[in-house]
Motif scaffolding. Structure first.
Motif, mmCIF file in Angstrom:
data_model
loop_
_atom_site.group_PDB
_atom_site.id
_atom_site.type_symbol
_atom_site.label_atom_id
_atom_site.label_comp_id
_atom_site.label_asym_id
_atom_site.label_seq_id
_atom_site.Cartn_x
_atom_site.Cartn_y
_atom_site.Cartn_z
ATOM 1 N N GLN A 1 0.854 -1.202 0.000
ATOM 2 C CA GLN A 1 0.000 0.000 0.000
ATOM 3 C C GLN A 1 0.886 1.246 0.000
ATOM 4 O O GLN A 1 0.643 2.213 -0.729
ATOM 5 N N LEU B 1 -2.160 4.816 -8.152
ATOM 6 C CA LEU B 1 -3.628 4.825 -8.197
ATOM 7 C C LEU B 1 -4.114 6.214 -8.532
ATOM 8 O O LEU B 1 -3.476 7.210 -8.196
ATOM 9 N N GLN B 2 -5.241 6.266 -9.220
ATOM 10 C CA GLN B 2 -5.891 7.549 -9.503
ATOM 11 C C GLN B 2 -7.295 7.537 -8.913
ATOM 12 O O GLN B 2 -7.511 8.024 -7.810
ATOM 13 N N THR C 1 -4.399 4.586 -14.850
ATOM 14 C CA THR C 1 -2.964 4.845 -14.646
ATOM 15 C C THR C 1 -2.086 4.448 -15.817
ATOM 16 O O THR C 1 -0.904 4.774 -15.830
ATOM 17 N N PHE D 1 2.350 1.869 -3.441
ATOM 18 C CA PHE D 1 1.365 2.447 -4.362
ATOM 19 C C PHE D 1 1.216 3.941 -4.099
ATOM 20 O O PHE D 1 1.100 4.742 -5.021
ATOM 21 N N ARG D 2 1.222 4.328 -2.831
ATOM 22 C CA ARG D 2 1.085 5.750 -2.486
ATOM 23 C C ARG D 2 2.315 6.529 -2.947
ATOM 24 O O ARG D 2 2.216 7.573 -3.575
ATOM 25 N N GLU D 3 3.455 5.967 -2.649
ATOM 26 C CA GLU D 3 4.726 6.626 -2.960
ATOM 27 C C GLU D 3 4.895 6.832 -4.473
ATOM 28 O O GLU D 3 5.411 7.842 -4.906
ATOM 29 N N GLY E 1 -8.861 5.010 -7.801
ATOM 30 C CA GLY E 1 -8.876 4.093 -6.673
ATOM 31 C C GLY E 1 -9.791 2.900 -6.823
ATOM 32 O O GLY E 1 -9.850 2.056 -5.932
ATOM 33 N N TYR F 1 -0.939 1.722 -16.065
ATOM 34 C CA TYR F 1 -0.141 0.669 -15.419
ATOM 35 C C TYR F 1 1.294 1.073 -15.092
ATOM 36 O O TYR F 1 1.950 0.432 -14.268
ATOM 37 N N HIS F 2 1.792 2.110 -15.745
ATOM 38 C CA HIS F 2 3.196 2.503 -15.593
ATOM 39 C C HIS F 2 3.585 2.601 -14.107
ATOM 40 O O HIS F 2 4.554 1.990 -13.666
ATOM 41 N N ASN F 3 2.800 3.362 -13.368
ATOM 42 C CA ASN F 3 3.152 3.581 -11.962
ATOM 43 C C ASN F 3 2.761 2.411 -11.054
ATOM 44 O O ASN F 3 3.308 2.274 -9.960
ATOM 45 N N HIS G 1 2.433 6.793 -6.865
ATOM 46 C CA HIS G 1 1.223 7.227 -7.575
ATOM 47 C C HIS G 1 0.643 6.086 -8.412
ATOM 48 O O HIS G 1 0.324 6.258 -9.589
#
Ligand code: FES
Ligand code: FES
Lengths: 793, 154
Positions: free
Chosen positions: B88, B97-98, B137, B91-93, B100, B139-141, B95
Motif C-alpha cells: 500500500q 492509483l488515480q 494509470t 502504491f502511495r509513494e 482508486g 499501469y506505468h506507476n 502514484h
C-alpha cells in the motif's frame, strides 16, 4: 515558505482508497432501500406493442414495476440536449424526444423499457423475467454512412433521412481556390473507431425522497453534480433545485462518460418518491456496455493542398458523425465545435473548410470520451500530414517543421475560429526527438529486422483546446449553459480552511493539487486546507469536470476567492495594527505593516473576523468566507509531440509498442507526479484506440457484438511498455496560474503517433493507411493482401 | 437459506446466504466490507481480488458457500492498524492509483505476486497483472510501485 507549485506532493486521497475506505455510490446504502433492475431492449430497433407488468408485480419481494406509461402519466420529461447546432442554411438541428423509459419504440440495444423495484436486486432481476414485452422488430441501421442513404430504416419521425444536422465551418470558396492552385494534394479516407469508455466503476444511482421536507437526494456517479441537478430538476422531474440535492461521492473514473444526465438517475429519483423508499441501481458491466455514452465514430474524407515545397495551402474535410439513437447531453457539440475548430492543428494552413453530417443510428448514444472531438481532429490531421510527407518526398519531421506556427506568432488566429495564446511547437518536437533517441532509430530497426520483425516510427505533433470555456463564446455557438467555474475559500475561526470547488475529482487528485495551490497563495501549511467537492448542498453552482478544465477554470476561481480573502484580511489587519490599509503587506501567511515588525497571521485575522470585538465593523462585515465565479477569457491550448515505435510480427500481425515518448506543453505544472500520471493514463487509452479497442455492432441486426470485457479489448499491463514523459512548457497567458490542462493530452496525441508508426512499419508492403484498431487480424490481412515487400528480405 | 461460516480479516463471521450469493456479495452486502469492488460480470477486471487461504482469487467468481471454513483477507485487513502494508505504501509513494477503483484488487493481487515471486522482472509483473484492469494509470506507476515494494524486500 517554500513554494508548493511544481512539487510532487503525495496524494492525500490515497490512504482511503488503499485501505478500502473509499466511498463510491454503490458503497452507500440508505435505510429501507430497495433495488432497481432496468429492463433493456434486446432489439436495436422495434416498436413496443405492449408491456405487461401484472405477473412480475406479484413476484416475491417486488415493490413496483414501472414503465414508460407511468413516466408519461406523471409528466416526466425527456433527457435534454445541452447544445444547439445549426445547419448550413441556418435552421436548427433536429431534436427528437429522449424519454427515460421508452415510449412506443426502442432505438438501440440497451434502451430502457421498464424498471422492476424489489427488496433485493436478485428479486428484481428474477421478477424482470416475468414482465411481458411484445416487441415488433424493425430493420436496424448502425453505420452512420448507411443511415443517410435512401431507403435506410428511419429512427425518428422528426429526423428525415436520420439526419440531425448538416453543419459546416470555414471558407469553402477560398479553400476550393487554393486547391485549384496546389502543386500536390494528399488525401485520406478514414474511420475514427467507436470506443466504449469503460471507467472501472460502473455507473450507479441511488435516489431518496423525504416526505417530511419534500426533498429529493440523488447519489450518483457523476463528474458534474450541479449539471445533473439542473438538467434533471428543470427538464425531467420538474423539481425545484432547492428541493433537489445531488451528491457525487468518490467516483471511479469518468473519462467523459459520467458527464451526462442519464435515464437511470431520473428513474431512481422519481421512483423513490413513488415507492416512498430509497431506490438503488448499479449497472452490471454488460449494462455499461449498452448504456454508457460511447465515443468517436467518425467516417471522414480529408484532403490537404500543398505547394511544391510542402507548405500547406488548404485543408478540406468532410465527416459523417454517428450520434447513436438519441442525443446525449453534449453529443451535438463534439463533432462540430470541439472537432472542426482544431483542424488547423499546430500548422499555418491559411484556409480550412469542414462539413459534418451528424446522423442517428440504432446504436448507443455517442458523446464526449476523453479528448472528445479533438482526438478525431488530431488523428485526421496527423495521418494526413504523414501522407503529405510521402506525396512530397519529405521527411515526416521536416514537413511538420516547415508548417509549424512559429514561436513568435502568438497570439495566433486560426482560420477555424480559435486564437491560440501561447506555444512552442518546434521546441516540443525537438525535445521529443532528443528524448526518444530518434537518431538511434535506424539501429533499432535493423535489430528488429534481424529478429524477423518490422519496425516503424511515428510522430504526432498535436494541439487541443481545453479549459472549457468562455461562456459568451460558447453561448454564441449554441451552448445552453455557461462554462465558468466557482470556488469558495472559507477560513474558519481557528485559521483552518475549507476550499469548495464546483469541479469534481474522480482520479485527478484535485484534493491534493488544489490544496497545493491555496497553500501557496495563502502561505499556510497544506495540512490546514481541506478541499470539498461533489455535493450540491455544500457547494455553490459549479459546472464540473471535463475538457481538462478543472485547474485552468476551477483553480482560477479558487484563486479569485483567495484574492478576495486577502483583500478583506488587509482591511482587518489595518484596523488591528492601526495602520493605513495601503501600508499592509501580505506575504507567507502574514499581514504586516510595511517597514515595521508589526504583523498579524491569517489565523489571527480569521479569529478577529469571527469574534469581531475589536473590528472595523462600520466598514467591514464579520466572517472570512469568499466565493468567486471565474469565466475564462479564452480556451487553453495544450500541445505536444508524441513519438511511438512499434514492432510488427509479419507472421501473426501482432503489433507491440516498443517505445513511447511524450513531450507535452500543459502550461505550468503544479504537481508533476499527478500530471505524469494523467499523461500515462491518456496515452494508454490512445494506444487502446489505436491497437485494441473497437465497438462493433452487427451491421444487419444492430446487436452489440463487443458487449463485454471479453469481446471489447482494453489494454492490459502486459500489452504495454514503460513510457517516457516530459514537458516543454510555455505558460497560458490568460489565467493566473499559467496552466493549460493535462487530462486529455495523452489520448489526443497518441493514436496518430501509434498509427503513423504502424503504417511506417508496413511501408515495405506498399501499405499507406490502416484503420484503427490495428488488431493482429487487420494487420495480417493487410500484409497478405498487399504486394510482397519491395526490400529484399 | 444456507449459512456460511468463515474468518474474514481475522474475525470469525457467519451469515445466511443464498446458494447463488457470490463471495464478493457476502463481503460487500452482508459484512459491509465495501473496499472490494465489482468492475465487471465476466471475471475480467480483478477489482474484486481478495485472498482466500492465502491465495489471490476473484471474489466475483466463487460462491460464498464455497468459502466455508476458509480464511479470507480483504483490502480492509491488509494494513496493521494505521500502518500501511508495504505494498500500500509503495502504491502511495509511486502514484499507483488515480480513481482508486481498481486499487484494492491491484494491491491484493500484487501482494500475492511477491509472495510467490519476491523479485519479479518487469515482464513478470506485467504478465501477472493481466487479470487486473486499470483504466486510469496506464499501469506505468503500478508496475513501478510493485518493483519498489519488491526491492524494499517484500
Ligand atoms: S468483478 Fe471483475 S473480475 Fe471480479
Ligand atoms: S486507478 Fe482508476 S481504474 Fe485504476
Amino acid at each position: 515558505m517554500a513554494t508548493m507549485i511544481g512539487t510532487s506532493v503525495k496524494r492525500r486521497e490515497d490512504a482511503k482508497f488503499l485501505t478500502g475506505r473509499g466511498n463510491y455510490t454503490d458503497d452507500i446504502n440508505r435505510p429501507g432501500q430497495v433495488h432497481a433492475y432496468i429492463i433493456r431492449s434486446p432489439h436495436a430497433h422495434a416498436t413496443l406493442a405492449s408491456v405487461k407488468t401484472d405477473k412480475a408485480a406479484k413476484r416475491p419481494g417486488v415493490v413496483a414495476v414501472l414503465t414508460g406509461a407511468d413516466t408519461a402519466a406523471d409528466g416526466i420529461g425527456g433527457l435534454p440536449c445541452g447544445w444547439l447546432i445549426h445547419n448550413k442554411d441556418g435552421s436548427p438541428m433536429v431534436e427528437p424526444p429522449h424519454p427515460p423509459l421508452a415510449q412506443g419504440k426502442v432505438r438501440h440495444v440497451g434502451d430502457p423499457v421498464a424498471v422492476v423495484i424489489a427488496e433485493t436486486y436478485a428479486q428484481a432481476r428474477d421478477a424482470a423475467e416475468h414482465v411481458e414485452i411484445d416487441y415488433k422488430a424493425l430493420p436496424a441501421v448502425s453505420d452512420a454512412s448507411k443511415a443517410i442513404e435512401r431507403g435506410a430504416p428511419q429512427l425518428h419521425d422528426e429526423a428525415k433521412g436520420n439526419l440531425c444536422y448538416d453543419w459546416h465551418l470555414g471558407d469553402k470558396a477560398a479553400v476550393d481556390a487554393a486547391f485549384a492552385k496546389a502543386a500536390k494534394v494528399a488525401k485520406i479516407d478514414l474511420i475514427n473507431n467507436r470506443l466504449i469508455p469503460n471507467a472501472m466503476e460502473p455507473r450507479a444511482a441511488l435516489g431518496e425522497f423525504n416526505r417530511a421536507t419534500g426533498e429529493y437526494t440523488l447519489y450518483t456517479t457523476s463528474q458534474n453534480p450541479h449539471v445533473i441537478r439542473l438538467l434533471m430538476g428543470a427538464h425531467v422531474l420538474h423539481v425545484a433545485e432547492s428541493k433537489l440535492r445531488v451528491i457525487a461521492p468518490d467516483v471511479g473514473g469518468g473519462f467523459g462518460s459520467k458527464i451526462y444526465h442519464y435515464a437511470e438517475e431520473a428513474i431512481v429519483t422519481w421512483a423513490a418518491a413513488k415507492v416512498n423508499r430509497p431506490v438503488k441501481w448499479t449497472a452490471e458491466r454488460s449494462e455499461s456496455f449498452m448504456s454508457d455514452a460511447q465515443g468517436r465514430d467518425h467516417a471522414t474524407h480529408g484532403e490537404l493542398a500543398l505547394d511544391k515545397d510542402g507548405k500547406f495551402l488548404a485543408l478540406r474535410v468532410s465527416t459523417v458523425a454517428n450520434l447513436g439513437g438519441y442525443l446525449s447531453t453534449f453529443s451535438t457539440t463534439i463533432p462540430t465545435w470541439l472537432y472542426a475548430t482544431l483542424l488547423a492543428g499546430v500548422y499555418t494552413t491559411p484556409v480550412i473548410y469542414c462539413e459534418v453530417k451528424a446522423v442517428f443510428t440504432n446504436t448507443v448514444p455517442v458523446d464526449a470520451y476523453r479528448g472528445a472531438g479533438r482526438p478525431e481532429a488530431s488523428y485526421l490531421l496527423e495521418r494526413l500530414v504523414d501522407i503529405a510527407a510521402n506525396v512530397c518526398g519529405l521527411d515526416r519531421a521536416e514537413i511538420r517543421k516547415r508548417n509549424f506556427i512559429p514561436k513568435t506568432a502568438f497570439p495566433y488566429q486560426t482560420p477555424v475560429a480559435l486564437q491560440y495564446d501561447s506555444g512552442d511547437y518546434p521546441g516540443c518536437l525537438e525535445t521529443a526527438v532528443k528524448a526518444s533517441d530518434y537518431a538511434g532509430y535506424d539501429k533499432r530497426r535493423a535489430a528488429s529486422e534481424k529478429a524477423g520483425k518490422l519496425r516503424g516510427i511515428g510522430i504526432s505533433t498535436y494541439i487541443e483546446a481545453c479549459g472549457i470555456a468562455p461562456s459568451a463564446v460558447v453561448g454564441s455557438l449554441g451552448a445552453r449553459a455557461g462554462l465558468y467555474e466557482v470556488g469558495t475559500v472559507r477560513v474558519h475561526p481557528t485559521g483552518t480552511i475549507s476550499v469548495l470547488t464546483g469541479t469534481h475529482s474522480h482520479g485527478q487528485g484535485h484534493e491534493t493539487t488544489f490544496a497545493q495551490v491555496v497553500a501557496d497563495a495563502l502561505g499556510v501549511p497544506m495540512e490546514s486546507i481541506e478541499v470539498v467537492h461533489g455535493d450540491t448542498a455544500m457547494i455553490p453552482f459549479g459546472m464540473g469536470t471535463y475538457g481538462s478544465r478543472s485547474l485552468a477554470v476551477g483553480g482560477s476561481a479558487i484563486l479569485k476567492a483567495v484574492d478576495k480573502i486577502v483583500a478583506k484580511s488587509k482591511k482587518i489587519a489595518a484596523h488591528l495594527l492601526e495602520a493605513a490599509e495601503a501600508d499592509i503587506e501580505f506575504k507567507d501567511g502574514v499581514f504586516s505593516v510595511a517597514g515595521t515588525d508589526r504583523s498579524k497571521t491569517l489565523g489571527e485575522i480569521a479569529l478577529a473576523a469571527y469574534v469581531p470585538h475589536n473590528y472595523p465593523i462600520e466598514t467591514v462585515e464579520p466572517g472570512l468566507d469568499e466565493t468567486a465565479f471565474y469565466d475564462p477569457k479564452n480556451f487553453t491550448f495544450p500541445a505536444g509531440t508524441h513519438i511511438c515505435e512499434v514492432e510488427v510480427d509479419p507472421q501473426t500481425g501482432v503489433v507491440t509498442v516498443e517505445k513511447f515518448t511524450a513531450v507535452d506543453d500543459v502550461g505550468r505544472v503544479i504537481n508533476p507526479m499527478i500530471v505524469e500520471g494523467q499523461v500515462h493514463g491518456g496515452v494508454v487509452q490512445g494506444i487502446g484506440q489505436a491497437l485494441y479497442e473497437g465497438c462493433v455492432y452487427d451491421p444487419k441486426t444492430g446487436q452489440l457484438l463487443t458487449g463485454s470485457m471479453m469481446d471489447y479489448c482494453m489494454p492490459r499491463a502486459d500489452n504495454l511498455p514503460a513510457f517516457s514523459v516530459g514537458h516543454h512548457t510555455t505558460l497560458c497567458t490568460h489565467n493566473q496560474l499559467g496552466v493549460k490542462g493535462c487530462g486529455e493530452v495523452g489520448a489526443i496525441g497518441s493514436p496518430p503517433a501509434v498509427m503513423n508508426a504502424v503504417v511506417d512499419a508496413l511501408k515495405p508492403y506498399g501499405i499507406t493507411h490502416l484503420d484503427m484498431p490495428a488488431t493482429p487480424e487487420r494487420v495480417w490481412r493487410a500484409i497478405h493482401s498487399a504486394r510482397q515487400p519491395r526490400a529484399a528480405e | 437459506m444456507p449459512s456460511v461460516s468463515l474468518t474474514v480479516n481475522g474475525r470469525k463471521v457467519s451469515a445466511e446466504v443464498e446458494q447463488r450469493t457470490l463471495l464478493v456479495q457476502l463481503l460487500r452486502e452482508k459484512l459491509g466490507l465495501t473496499g472490494t469492488h465489482v468492475g465487471c460480470d465476466t471475471s475480467q477486471c480483478g477489482a474484486c481480488v481478495v485472498h482466500v487461504d492465502g491465495t489471490s482469487i476473484k471474489s466475483c467468481t466463487i460462491l460464498a458457500v464455497q468459502c466455508e471454513g476458509t480464511n479470507v483477507l480483504t483490502i480492509e485487513g491488509l494494513a496493521q492498524g494505521d500502518k500501511l502494508h508495504p505494498m500500500q505504501e509503495a502504491f502511495r509513494e509511486h502514484h499507483g492509483l488515480q480513481c482508486g477503483f481498481c486499487t484494492p484488487g491491484m494491491v491484493m493481487s500484487a501482494v500475492d505476486l511477491l509472495k510467490n515471486n519476491p523479485k519479479p522482472s518487469e515482464r513478470e509483473i506485467r504478465e501477472w497483472l493481466e487479470g487486473n484492469i486499470c483504466r486510469c494509470t496506464g499501469y506505468h506507476n503500478i508496475v513501478k510501485a510493485i518493483q519498489a515494494a519488491s526491492q524494499a524486500g517484500r
